[in-house]
Design a protein around this motif. Structure first.
Motif, PDB file in Angstrom:
ATOM      1  N   LEU A 130     109.902  59.682 130.757  1.00  0.00           N
ATOM      2  CA  LEU A 130     111.244  59.452 130.270  1.00  0.00           C
ATOM      3  C   LEU A 130     111.531  60.597 129.215  1.00  0.00           C
ATOM      4  O   LEU A 130     110.795  60.700 128.495  1.00  0.00           O
ATOM      5  N   SER A 131     112.692  61.238 129.505  1.00  0.00           N
ATOM      6  CA  SER A 131     113.125  62.246 128.841  1.00  0.00           C
ATOM      7  C   SER A 131     114.070  61.987 127.469  1.00  0.00           C
ATOM      8  O   SER A 131     114.076  62.894 126.619  1.00  0.00           O
ATOM      9  N   ASP A 132     114.305  61.020 127.303  1.00  0.00           N
ATOM     10  CA  ASP A 132     115.293  60.676 126.354  1.00  0.00           C
ATOM     11  C   ASP A 132     114.727  59.592 125.449  1.00  0.00           C
ATOM     12  O   ASP A 132     115.738  59.128 124.682  1.00  0.00           O
ATOM     13  N   LEU A 133     113.595  59.621 125.236  1.00  0.00           N
ATOM     14  CA  LEU A 133     112.898  58.560 124.376  1.00  0.00           C
ATOM     15  C   LEU A 133     111.553  59.046 123.563  1.00  0.00           C
ATOM     16  O   LEU A 133     110.784  59.393 124.139  1.00  0.00           O
ATOM     17  N   GLY A 134     111.835  59.343 122.143  1.00  0.00           N
ATOM     18  CA  GLY A 134     110.754  59.913 121.530  1.00  0.00           C
ATOM     19  C   GLY A 134     110.332  61.479 121.839  1.00  0.00           C
ATOM     20  O   GLY A 134     111.255  62.107 122.481  1.00  0.00           O
ATOM     21  N   GLU A 135     109.489  61.746 121.236  1.00  0.00           N
ATOM     22  CA  GLU A 135     108.873  63.229 121.766  1.00  0.00           C
ATOM     23  C   GLU A 135     108.142  63.032 122.969  1.00  0.00           C
ATOM     24  O   GLU A 135     108.061  64.092 124.020  1.00  0.00           O
ATOM     25  N   GLU A 136     107.577  62.087 123.542  1.00  0.00           N
ATOM     26  CA  GLU A 136     106.860  61.739 124.722  1.00  0.00           C
ATOM     27  C   GLU A 136     106.933  60.357 125.187  1.00  0.00           C
ATOM     28  O   GLU A 136     106.928  59.294 124.140  1.00  0.00           O
ATOM     29  N   ALA A 137     107.407  60.023 126.516  1.00  0.00           N
ATOM     30  CA  ALA A 137     107.600  58.750 126.873  1.00  0.00           C
ATOM     31  C   ALA A 137     107.302  58.478 127.913  1.00  0.00           C
ATOM     32  O   ALA A 137     107.575  59.590 129.023  1.00  0.00           O
ATOM     33  N   TYR A 138     106.649  57.459 128.627  1.00  0.00           N
ATOM     34  CA  TYR A 138     106.291  57.222 130.201  1.00  0.00           C
ATOM     35  C   TYR A 138     106.546  55.832 130.468  1.00  0.00           C
ATOM     36  O   TYR A 138     106.333  54.941 129.909  1.00  0.00           O
ATOM     37  N   VAL A 139     106.940  55.569 131.668  1.00  0.00           N
ATOM     38  CA  VAL A 139     106.997  54.059 132.279  1.00  0.00           C
ATOM     39  C   VAL A 139     106.265  54.075 133.446  1.00  0.00           C
ATOM     40  O   VAL A 139     106.072  55.026 134.377  1.00  0.00           O
TER      41      VAL A 139
END
Length: 198
Positions: A130-139
């Protein structure tokens, strides 16, 4: 003795200053990561309006592991669950938040766990950054293999010294819930958690 140096990387190796900068001034360093120091009470990490929209009928219970007194780390692990015997559809929304120096390592561990830990009993149906959540994000979205009937959207986020996961678990047999809705709900909850930190 003669010492020869070859190659010019544009820096004075003794001082780390660029010889082309006025007065030999050092180049500005990159901004440092956000350091969060304040975290709300566990059941206030997600807005009431968000809970009403994504997990109606659930009740929040803070964890016995929530703390506010450890000097190097703050944790919050609330869960919102459909009350037993309420007759509503089964729904669990869990947050596992850690603010402290090991955020980056925890992000890697939680991401790997979401992708690999339950491979024998679950089928992963989606996994992406996920590119628009925090510095790093993954779902990650996974569905239990037969005969079980649960599915979970799992979001892992790191921002500065904060790392957290949001798990949104539901019964696949319950009408009205699907993968996209579950992922959207987990991402909405994650946005609230991140927005609650300061």
């Amino acid at each position: 003795m003669i010492i020869a140096a070859s190659g010019d990387d544009g820096k004075n190796t003794a001082s780390g200053k660029s010889p082309g900068a006025p007065g030999g001034a050092a180049k500005p360093s990159a901004p440092t990561a956000k350091a969060f120091t304040k975290v709300p009470e566990a059941c206030k990490l997600i807005k009431a309006s968000t809970i009403a929209r994504i997990a109606p009928g659930t009740e929040c219970k803070p964890s016995q592991f929530d703390n506010a007194t450890m000097a190097a780390m703050i944790t919050r692990m609330p869960s919102w669950r459909t009350p037993f015997g309420s007759g509503g559809m089964m729904l669990d929304l869990d947050v596992n938040l850690m603010v402290g120096p090991s955020a980056q390592g925890m992000y890697g561990m939680h991401k790997s766990s979401a992708l690999n830990a339950l491979k024998k009993v679950r089928t992963t149906t989606d996994s992406r950054s996920l590119s628009d959540l925090g510095e790093e994000a993954y779902v990650v979205h996974a569905v239990d293999k037969d005969p079980m009937s649960l599915a979970e959207a799992h979001v892992i986020v790191r921002a500065g010294n904060a790392e957290f996961t949001v798990g949104y678990t539901y019964r696949t047999s319950d009408s009205g819930k699907n993968q996209q809705q579950a992922e959207d709900a987990a991402i909405a909850a994650a946005r609230d958690v991140l927005g609650s930190l300061s």
